[in-house]
Design a protein around this motif. Structure first.
Motif, PDB file in Angstrom:
ATOM      1  N   PHE B 290      -3.550 -60.715  -3.543  1.00  0.00           N
ATOM      2  CA  PHE B 290      -2.066 -60.593  -3.042  1.00  0.00           C
ATOM      3  C   PHE B 290      -1.980 -61.642  -1.977  1.00  0.00           C
ATOM      4  O   PHE B 290      -2.971 -61.697  -1.335  1.00  0.00           O
ATOM      5  CB  PHE B 290      -1.367 -59.273  -3.074  1.00  0.00           C
ATOM      6  CG  PHE B 290      -1.679 -58.435  -1.738  1.00  0.00           C
ATOM      7  CD1 PHE B 290      -1.292 -58.570  -0.527  1.00  0.00           C
ATOM      8  CD2 PHE B 290      -2.653 -57.385  -1.967  1.00  0.00           C
ATOM      9  CE1 PHE B 290      -1.518 -57.832   0.597  1.00  0.00           C
ATOM     10  CE2 PHE B 290      -3.167 -56.666  -1.253  1.00  0.00           C
ATOM     11  CZ  PHE B 290      -2.746 -56.663   0.184  1.00  0.00           C
ATOM     12  N   SER B 291      -0.612 -62.191  -1.856  1.00  0.00           N
ATOM     13  CA  SER B 291      -0.414 -62.960  -0.825  1.00  0.00           C
ATOM     14  C   SER B 291       0.474 -62.342   0.143  1.00  0.00           C
ATOM     15  O   SER B 291       1.151 -61.475   0.024  1.00  0.00           O
ATOM     16  CB  SER B 291       0.494 -64.269  -1.506  1.00  0.00           C
ATOM     17  OG  SER B 291       1.774 -63.815  -1.815  1.00  0.00           O
ATOM     18  N   ILE B 292       0.191 -63.043   1.691  1.00  0.00           N
ATOM     19  CA  ILE B 292       1.099 -62.576   2.650  1.00  0.00           C
ATOM     20  C   ILE B 292       1.681 -63.966   3.129  1.00  0.00           C
ATOM     21  O   ILE B 292       1.350 -64.809   3.274  1.00  0.00           O
ATOM     22  CB  ILE B 292       0.222 -61.917   3.574  1.00  0.00           C
ATOM     23  CG1 ILE B 292      -0.232 -60.462   3.309  1.00  0.00           C
ATOM     24  CG2 ILE B 292       0.811 -61.526   5.089  1.00  0.00           C
ATOM     25  CD1 ILE B 292      -1.141 -59.819   4.053  1.00  0.00           C
ATOM     26  N   ASP B 293       2.915 -63.786   3.299  1.00  0.00           N
ATOM     27  CA  ASP B 293       3.704 -64.893   3.989  1.00  0.00           C
ATOM     28  C   ASP B 293       4.281 -63.991   5.253  1.00  0.00           C
ATOM     29  O   ASP B 293       5.202 -63.384   5.375  1.00  0.00           O
ATOM     30  CB  ASP B 293       4.818 -65.034   2.921  1.00  0.00           C
ATOM     31  CG  ASP B 293       5.875 -66.345   3.498  1.00  0.00           C
ATOM     32  OD1 ASP B 293       6.292 -66.201   4.447  1.00  0.00           O
ATOM     33  OD2 ASP B 293       6.219 -67.368   3.075  1.00  0.00           O
ATOM     34  N   LEU B 294       3.962 -64.708   6.366  1.00  0.00           N
ATOM     35  CA  LEU B 294       4.444 -64.271   7.805  1.00  0.00           C
ATOM     36  C   LEU B 294       5.108 -65.165   8.541  1.00  0.00           C
ATOM     37  O   LEU B 294       4.357 -66.228   8.838  1.00  0.00           O
ATOM     38  CB  LEU B 294       2.867 -63.850   8.277  1.00  0.00           C
ATOM     39  CG  LEU B 294       3.067 -62.689   9.552  1.00  0.00           C
ATOM     40  CD1 LEU B 294       3.579 -61.427   9.259  1.00  0.00           C
ATOM     41  CD2 LEU B 294       1.648 -62.414   9.796  1.00  0.00           C
ATOM     42  N   ARG B 295       6.272 -64.916   9.161  1.00  0.00           N
ATOM     43  CA  ARG B 295       6.778 -66.040  10.187  1.00  0.00           C
ATOM     44  C   ARG B 295       7.560 -65.428  11.113  1.00  0.00           C
ATOM     45  O   ARG B 295       7.971 -64.445  11.165  1.00  0.00           O
ATOM     46  CB  ARG B 295       7.950 -66.506   9.092  1.00  0.00           C
ATOM     47  CG  ARG B 295       7.443 -67.009   7.783  1.00  0.00           C
ATOM     48  CD  ARG B 295       8.511 -67.762   7.103  1.00  0.00           C
ATOM     49  NE  ARG B 295       8.010 -68.044   5.460  1.00  0.00           N
ATOM     50  CZ  ARG B 295       8.518 -68.899   4.768  1.00  0.00           C
ATOM     51  NH1 ARG B 295       9.292 -69.754   5.422  1.00  0.00           N
ATOM     52  NH2 ARG B 295       8.132 -69.144   3.629  1.00  0.00           N
ATOM     53  N   HIS B 296       7.687 -66.371  12.266  1.00  0.00           N
ATOM     54  CA  HIS B 296       8.370 -65.795  13.308  1.00  0.00           C
ATOM     55  C   HIS B 296       8.517 -67.231  14.196  1.00  0.00           C
ATOM     56  O   HIS B 296       7.642 -68.048  14.087  1.00  0.00           O
ATOM     57  CB  HIS B 296       7.513 -64.790  14.172  1.00  0.00           C
ATOM     58  CG  HIS B 296       8.441 -64.239  15.549  1.00  0.00           C
ATOM     59  ND1 HIS B 296       8.756 -64.919  16.681  1.00  0.00           N
ATOM     60  CD2 HIS B 296       9.058 -63.037  15.269  1.00  0.00           C
ATOM     61  CE1 HIS B 296       9.558 -64.064  17.267  1.00  0.00           C
ATOM     62  NE2 HIS B 296       9.841 -62.928  16.512  1.00  0.00           N
ATOM     63  N   PRO B 297       9.707 -67.220  14.862  1.00  0.00           N
ATOM     64  CA  PRO B 297      10.112 -68.512  15.617  1.00  0.00           C
ATOM     65  C   PRO B 297       8.985 -68.884  16.972  1.00  0.00           C
ATOM     66  O   PRO B 297       8.955 -69.637  17.315  1.00  0.00           O
ATOM     67  CB  PRO B 297      11.487 -68.224  16.216  1.00  0.00           C
ATOM     68  CG  PRO B 297      12.136 -67.098  15.277  1.00  0.00           C
ATOM     69  CD  PRO B 297      10.760 -66.435  14.806  1.00  0.00           C
ATOM     70  N   GLU B 298       8.477 -67.750  17.370  1.00  0.00           N
ATOM     71  CA  GLU B 298       7.531 -67.881  18.533  1.00  0.00           C
ATOM     72  C   GLU B 298       6.334 -67.790  18.297  1.00  0.00           C
ATOM     73  O   GLU B 298       5.644 -66.546  17.629  1.00  0.00           O
ATOM     74  CB  GLU B 298       8.031 -66.642  19.631  1.00  0.00           C
ATOM     75  CG  GLU B 298       9.349 -67.056  20.394  1.00  0.00           C
ATOM     76  CD  GLU B 298       9.861 -66.075  21.291  1.00  0.00           C
ATOM     77  OE1 GLU B 298       8.932 -65.419  21.868  1.00  0.00           O
ATOM     78  OE2 GLU B 298      10.766 -65.465  20.944  1.00  0.00           O
ATOM     79  N   LEU B 299       5.273 -68.651  18.711  1.00  0.00           N
ATOM     80  CA  LEU B 299       3.892 -68.453  18.240  1.00  0.00           C
ATOM     81  C   LEU B 299       3.168 -67.287  18.711  1.00  0.00           C
ATOM     82  O   LEU B 299       2.335 -66.698  18.032  1.00  0.00           O
ATOM     83  CB  LEU B 299       3.257 -69.771  19.050  1.00  0.00           C
ATOM     84  CG  LEU B 299       1.734 -70.124  18.663  1.00  0.00           C
ATOM     85  CD1 LEU B 299       1.607 -70.201  17.221  1.00  0.00           C
ATOM     86  CD2 LEU B 299       1.102 -71.532  19.362  1.00  0.00           C
ATOM     87  N   SER B 300       3.596 -66.804  20.086  1.00  0.00           N
ATOM     88  CA  SER B 300       2.706 -65.626  20.447  1.00  0.00           C
ATOM     89  C   SER B 300       3.032 -64.434  19.811  1.00  0.00           C
ATOM     90  O   SER B 300       2.047 -63.610  19.455  1.00  0.00           O
ATOM     91  CB  SER B 300       3.193 -65.412  22.037  1.00  0.00           C
ATOM     92  OG  SER B 300       4.628 -65.100  21.960  1.00  0.00           O
ATOM     93  N   VAL B 301       4.369 -64.109  19.218  1.00  0.00           N
ATOM     94  CA  VAL B 301       4.603 -63.106  18.340  1.00  0.00           C
ATOM     95  C   VAL B 301       4.097 -63.200  17.009  1.00  0.00           C
ATOM     96  O   VAL B 301       3.215 -62.213  16.442  1.00  0.00           O
ATOM     97  CB  VAL B 301       6.120 -63.213  18.154  1.00  0.00           C
ATOM     98  CG1 VAL B 301       6.577 -61.851  17.414  1.00  0.00           C
ATOM     99  CG2 VAL B 301       6.843 -63.002  19.575  1.00  0.00           C
ATOM    100  N   LEU B 302       3.664 -64.626  16.367  1.00  0.00           N
ATOM    101  CA  LEU B 302       3.071 -64.830  15.336  1.00  0.00           C
ATOM    102  C   LEU B 302       1.613 -64.267  15.485  1.00  0.00           C
ATOM    103  O   LEU B 302       1.186 -63.779  14.393  1.00  0.00           O
ATOM    104  CB  LEU B 302       3.539 -66.038  14.956  1.00  0.00           C
ATOM    105  CG  LEU B 302       3.165 -66.751  13.568  1.00  0.00           C
ATOM    106  CD1 LEU B 302       3.920 -65.824  12.628  1.00  0.00           C
ATOM    107  CD2 LEU B 302       3.231 -68.118  13.329  1.00  0.00           C
TER     108      LEU B 302
END
Lengths: 416, 416
Positions: B290-302
């Motif tokens: 399975f695939s995971i798509d992970l996003r956030h506007p801030e690099l540290s949170v990502l």
């Protein structure tokens, strides 16, 4: 002088037929993908018919594509003694599930001919169409139509995922049939049906026993579950606004697995097919469909398991995705005919083969046949109980031992 | 007298081009399946080139199949002002994601011609190859190769699930190209890149705002997870002896969903693709991917989210199935050029269009272009924020308003 059919069984010949059969749909060393009525499965049937024609056995086919190879008896109007199994497989399977029952049956016909034994009743080896139910639903299709529990016209319309119907796929058989072969509209019920099969479980191997005398088959219910949510963009829709069908289906399946997690429990709960749409990596899934396979030897336990399953799915419905379940197959536990069980035990004893009584965990065409006539099954050991896997394996001497018991049982029945 | 390009934008023409484009890969009313370099997507590109040739615009193509439609400026040796987007879609998508950016760009070229405006720099509308990354991985392929962050030779070897490579699929473009079209080996970086797009989120619609001035794009990481167990027969293998890959994958996904369940959290976690093998209803699954798509506007949170994801998968490994994860894409948050953001705001103000600043939740070709030149994006509202769905929808007047802002911004830049 009375000749015993088992003396004509040749372990090498039976083994080499398995090796030859494994070429049809071969996917790796020992692995086979030979789904019902594909080119590969039709070729495998053609190979068998080639051998039958060499021996002068009669070939017949019915409207659902079941093949009947008959060695005629002295009184051909009497009901016949039938054995057989199937040549179709799961998508990544081995070389013995199904094929063994067909080839052991064929070995018995050859043994009878080699020994010049004339039986009173005809003896038949049958190839049932679509036992596995992978390409076309439901499984046990050929034996189900044969015994009247499935409707022919409806089965002919069953379609594979690529849109091909059973009726269309059956035209592929013309390639391996000849003008002299019989086209049967109605096939009379046999006198008795005996099916040989690998155990598909670990019991015989663990206990070092050559022959399993099968007492019956556990009940089985199949379901299709549908979970419907809403597609959306993986990057934009906030967690709280999502109707993610996969997330809901995962939570639901997790609850279902938990219901049936007790290792002391005999219930078999399996989700085998699980499809997620549309399937883009960056799209929130809008729809999931999955199958449930539920089995137990006792009807009452099976009914409680069904209730648990349906309740769990109902609880999930609307939170936040729609969830629904449809039962697509229900089959009561099967109990084989006591006199057939006794006959198989007796012939195992006479051949001095260690044997034991056990129920079958897997469904078989014999389950359908037991609706139509006295029925029994003979199990032989398979490695670590593995089947429906490319790692499925069985030993030459075990296959031969099972075929010897089958030979004597069929011979006894055919003399009645 | 100074003519303003926006006055040449025709809402009806822009809308009718969308309607015509929606015929390519149409799957239902409003629904489109037009995956990269399929017959349908190539036909859609062909339609666009047909319109371009009618207007006398120059056509060029590069080695990854990006199309460049150029309206030449007075000083064609200066770097050009570029706009555009993509024509490929998710498997069940709408008619605006991607297509709008291409057609709004083309509308600006037409508006400039209709008004007889001569720009200093050339203005180009580009169709980027394989933005969505559904048929071929990774997405943003055309813009990634263009800006040098993806290697051409490697991308040409990327294969669709049916085995077709990008290199093979690209030969399909020959059908729509003509001898006079330019084949570009190296395309110089543009002076500035501006992309128009539907928002794919609910903000503009909810606040009744016509124009979104995009400040940047959230960071994204893609992963592939593999869970390997052991196939077996659904009826025979006891619960305690199973290595059911689906059961393990379901437990694992459930834990992952729980990690990212907080609705107050801005992290976007999605499992979009989930495949189970071998997929027979009566076979215990041996393998799940399975695939995971992970996003956030801030690099540290990502990065914290990535750590959580990997830890959860590591914990699952070997209990009892093997579980592993591979990161297939990592893209830092993108911040667009301040002077471009300011220019888009200013032109929206001059047109008296309500506008607001917002980040993009979705990835876009502009993310890649921002590596190569000053870049910005213009968002227009879409219905309920829905995209990557056949329910995606947008309004004629909103599309036209965005195109007017785009026209004036491109004109301003092209005069520099």
């Amino acid at each position: 002088m009375y000749k015993t059919a088992s003396t004509g069984v040749q372990a090498e010949r039976l083994w080499s037929r398995h090796v030859q059969m494994s070429q049809f749909g071969r996917i790796c060393d020992g692995g086979v993908n030979r789904q019902a009525l594909t080119r590969e499965e039709v070729d495998a049937r053609g190979q068998l018919l080639g051998w039958a024609r060499e021996r002068g056995f009669r070939v017949a086919v019915d409207a659902i594509g079941n093949l009947f190879i008959t060695r005629a008896g002295r009184e051909p109007n009497l009901s016949s003694i039938m054995t057989g199994s199937h040549l179709d497989t799961q998508p990544a399977a081995g070389n013995f599930d199904g094929a063994y029952g067909v080839l052991a049956g064929f070995e018995v016909l050859e043994a009878l001919s080699d020994l010049g034994i004339t039986t009173r009743r005809s003896v038949q080896t049958t190839v049932w169409t679509n036992e596995e139910g992978v390409r076309f639903a439901p499984g046990l299709m050929g034996s189900g139509v044969f015994t009247g529990s499935l409707a022919l016209t409806q089965m002919l319309q069953s379609r594979a995922p690529d849109g091909v119907s059973v009726a269309e796929a059956l035209t592929g058989l013309e390639r391996i049939l000849r003008p002299g072969d019989e086209r049967l509209q109605h096939v009379p019920a046999p006198h008795t049906y005996i099916e040989a099969h690998i155990e598909q479980g670990p019991v015989l191997e663990e206990r070092g026993v050559a022959v399993g005398v099968v007492t019956g088959i556990q009940g089985i219910r199949l379901y299709e579950v549908e979970v419907t949510g809403e597609e959306g963009h993986a990057g934009t829709v906030p967690v709280g606004a999502r109707k993610d069908a996969l997330r809901a289906a995962v939570r639901l399946s997790n609850s279902l697995y938990a219901e049936f997690a007790d290792p002391g429990e005999e219930t078999r709960f399996t989700i085998g097919r699980f499809t997620v749409a549309p399937g883009g990596r960056s799209t929130i899934p809008g729809r999931v469909e999955f199958s449930i396979d539920l089995r137990h030897p006792e009807l009452s336990v099976l009914e409680i398991a069904e209730r648990k399953t349906i309740d769990t799915i109902d609880e999930c419905n609307g939170r936040p995705c729609a969830a629904s379940v449809t039962r697509v197959l229900a089959r009561k536990p099967t109990y084989f005919a006591p006199h057939v069980i006794e006959l198989i035990s007796a012939e195992s004893r006479r051949l001095e083969l260690p044997h034991l009584h056990l129920p079958s965990g897997a469904g078989h065409d014999a389950m359908m046949l037991s609706d139509a006539c006295p029925t029994g099954m003979i199990f032989v050991p398979c490695k670590e109980g593995i089947s429906h896997s490319v790692r499925e394996s069985a030993r030459k001497e075990d296959l031969a031992a099972g075929a010897r018991v089958l030979a004597n049982v069929l011979q006894k029945l055919a003399m009645q």
